[in-house]
Design a protein around this motif. Structure first.
Motif, short mmCIF file in Angstrom:
data_model
loop_
_atom_site.label_atom_id
_atom_site.label_comp_id
_atom_site.label_asym_id
_atom_site.label_seq_id
_atom_site.Cartn_x
_atom_site.Cartn_y
_atom_site.Cartn_z
N TYR A 1 4.59 24.84 51.12
CA TYR A 1 3.95 23.58 50.72
C TYR A 1 2.90 23.87 49.65
O TYR A 1 2.26 24.93 49.66
CB TYR A 1 3.27 22.93 51.93
CG TYR A 1 4.21 22.62 53.07
CD1 TYR A 1 5.10 21.55 52.99
CD2 TYR A 1 4.22 23.41 54.21
CE1 TYR A 1 5.97 21.27 54.04
CE2 TYR A 1 5.09 23.13 55.26
CZ TYR A 1 5.96 22.06 55.18
OH TYR A 1 6.82 21.79 56.20
N SER B 1 6.67 15.51 54.12
CA SER B 1 7.07 16.40 53.04
C SER B 1 8.59 16.48 53.03
O SER B 1 9.22 16.47 54.09
CB SER B 1 6.48 17.80 53.24
OG SER B 1 6.82 18.62 52.15
N CYS C 1 7.01 12.68 45.51
CA CYS C 1 5.56 12.68 45.21
C CYS C 1 5.23 11.57 44.21
O CYS C 1 4.24 10.86 44.37
CB CYS C 1 5.15 14.03 44.64
SG CYS C 1 5.25 15.36 45.84
N THR D 1 11.48 18.90 52.16
CA THR D 1 11.68 20.34 51.91
C THR D 1 13.18 20.65 51.90
O THR D 1 13.75 21.06 52.89
CB THR D 1 10.98 21.19 52.98
OG1 THR D 1 11.40 20.74 54.29
CG2 THR D 1 9.47 21.07 52.89
N SER E 1 11.75 16.55 46.04
CA SER E 1 10.38 16.60 46.56
C SER E 1 9.42 16.09 45.49
O SER E 1 8.47 15.35 45.79
CB SER E 1 10.03 18.04 46.97
OG SER E 1 8.92 18.05 47.81
N VAL F 1 2.62 12.26 50.32
CA VAL F 1 3.71 13.23 50.32
C VAL F 1 3.19 14.59 49.84
O VAL F 1 2.56 14.66 48.78
CB VAL F 1 4.88 12.77 49.42
CG1 VAL F 1 5.99 13.82 49.41
CG2 VAL F 1 5.43 11.43 49.89
N ILE F 2 3.44 15.63 50.61
CA ILE F 2 3.06 16.98 50.20
C ILE F 2 4.27 17.62 49.52
O ILE F 2 5.37 17.64 50.08
CB ILE F 2 2.63 17.84 51.41
CG1 ILE F 2 1.36 17.27 52.05
CG2 ILE F 2 2.40 19.29 50.99
CD1 ILE F 2 0.89 18.03 53.28
N PRO F 3 4.09 18.14 48.28
CA PRO F 3 5.21 18.82 47.62
C PRO F 3 5.64 20.05 48.43
O PRO F 3 4.79 20.82 48.88
CB PRO F 3 4.62 19.27 46.28
CG PRO F 3 3.33 18.52 46.12
CD PRO F 3 2.85 18.18 47.49
N GLY F 4 6.93 20.21 48.64
CA GLY F 4 7.39 21.34 49.45
C GLY F 4 8.83 21.71 49.21
O GLY F 4 9.57 21.04 48.49
N PHE G 1 -2.50 17.93 51.49
CA PHE G 1 -2.28 19.37 51.48
C PHE G 1 -3.55 20.15 51.79
O PHE G 1 -3.54 21.08 52.61
CB PHE G 1 -1.73 19.79 50.10
CG PHE G 1 -1.66 21.29 49.94
CD1 PHE G 1 -0.58 22.01 50.44
CD2 PHE G 1 -2.67 21.98 49.29
CE1 PHE G 1 -0.53 23.39 50.31
CE2 PHE G 1 -2.62 23.37 49.15
CZ PHE G 1 -1.54 24.06 49.66
#
Lengths: 220, 114
Positions: A60, A19, A33, A21, A29, A43-46, A208
């Motif tokens: 997150y 991620s 993604c 951040t 971010s 990829v985790i949005p954060g 996520f």
């Protein structure tokens, strides 16, 4: 650091899930993604938020839509001051190809005008995960700013520095005062990427939702 | 010096007023660890840190009165906890420097009288 460069490096280091951040800003971010859709990495949005108490809080989210809601809240809660590039450097915007396309002139290295507990509540209201960042550090951390960790607090986990993680030989699933504990690489340059990562031997955390579920199960 | 006198002279807003008390000294700080290390019991604690943990620090240090400056927002939960724990919460739109100076001068003047 362009999101493309970060992802290419992460893929090369064989990371499966990352991620990005940034401090009080989400655009890179979101780019990461989008880029990850064609790459062998998730990829985790954060984002890393700064509460009014100057506590850093990692947030997150399930998708870019939720992160955009967070962005709106950030933009409404930042002071209307411009960044001073001599002190904080230029805040560059990159595009998908890794080209610089602009400069963000908002002052982001400051606190949002939202208290920590309310910030956590907001993150939860858009189904995100809220995790105080690097709580063992002596700056901008829950412990440095607010003295101690309230066991009744609504955090989904706590994050510690990679140094503490290694020193105490933490593993995925361990807890700290009842909260699941995680650590991040805290990469501030491309060369940092891949030097630290958490091993997920059971392959439980793939995205996520499985992260959220994992933390929920491990919270005491 | 009585807290009620400080409230009156400095025109402080009473957010949670549980009981008047004798203020023996003061401390100004926004980092909990610093306050825990240096503030004295029964002082008036001047801070912008209006978090629930502030109430816990006050309890640990036997501080009966917290004064929030810069008109900082105080969440309902903080006020509730203060009332439960009998901690006085006050607020002013002045900054910490100004209000510390006012209270310091008042306390010095009273000591000089004795």
């Amino acid at each position: 650091m362009s999101p493309r460069l970060i992802l290419e490096q992460a893929v090369q280091k064989e990371l499966n899930l990352i991620s990005i951040t940034d401090h009080n800003t989400v655009q890179h971010s979101i780019l990461a993604c989008k880029l990850s859709e064609d790459m062998p990495i998730r990829v985790i949005p954060g984002v890393e938020l700064t509460s009014r108490e100057e506590v850093h809080l990692l947030a997150y989210f399930l998708n870019v839509e939720a992160l955009l809601k967070m962005e709106k809240e950030i933009d409404n809660s930042l002071p209307e001051k411009k960044n001073n590039s001599r002190i904080f450097g230029n805040q560059l915007y990159y595009d998908l190809k890794g080209e610089i396309i602009g400069i963000d002139d908002a002052l982001r290295q400051v606190a949002l005008n939202i208290g920590l507990d309310n910030l956590v509540d907001f993150v939860h209201s858009i189904d995100g995960i809220a995790i105080p960042a690097h709580i063992d550090k002596d700056r901008f951390s829950l412990l440095s700013q607010l003295g101690f960790l309230d066991r009744e607090a609504n955090f989904d986990a706590v994050e510690i520095s990679k140094f503490k993680w290694r020193k105490r030989k933490f593993q995925l699933g361990d807890t700290w005062d009842g909260f699941p504990v995680i650590a991040g690489s805290d990469s501030h340059g491309v060369e940092d990427i891949g030097l630290f990562f958490i091993e997920d031997n059971q392959e439980e955390i793939k995205n996520f939702l499985s992260l959220k579920d994992f933390l929920k199960r491990n919270k005491q | 010096m009585k807290l009620s006198k400080i409230i009156d002279k400095c025109q402080l807003e009473k957010i949670a007023f549980c009981a008047d008390c004798e203020i023996k000294n003061g401390y100004c700080g926004d980092l909990m660890s610093d306050v825990m290390a240096h503030a004295e019991a029964e002082c008036i604690w001047i801070t912008i840190q209006a978090h629930k943990n502030s109430i816990a620090v006050a309890l640990i240090k036997d501080i009966k009165s917290i004064l929030f400056t810069n008109n900082v927002t105080v969440e309902e939960e903080v006020i509730k906890k203060a009332n439960e724990e009998k901690i006085n919460l006050l607020r002013t739109d002045k900054n910490s420097f100004t209000v510390c100076g006012e209270i310091y001068c008042m306390m010095e003047a009273e000591t000089a009288k004795d």
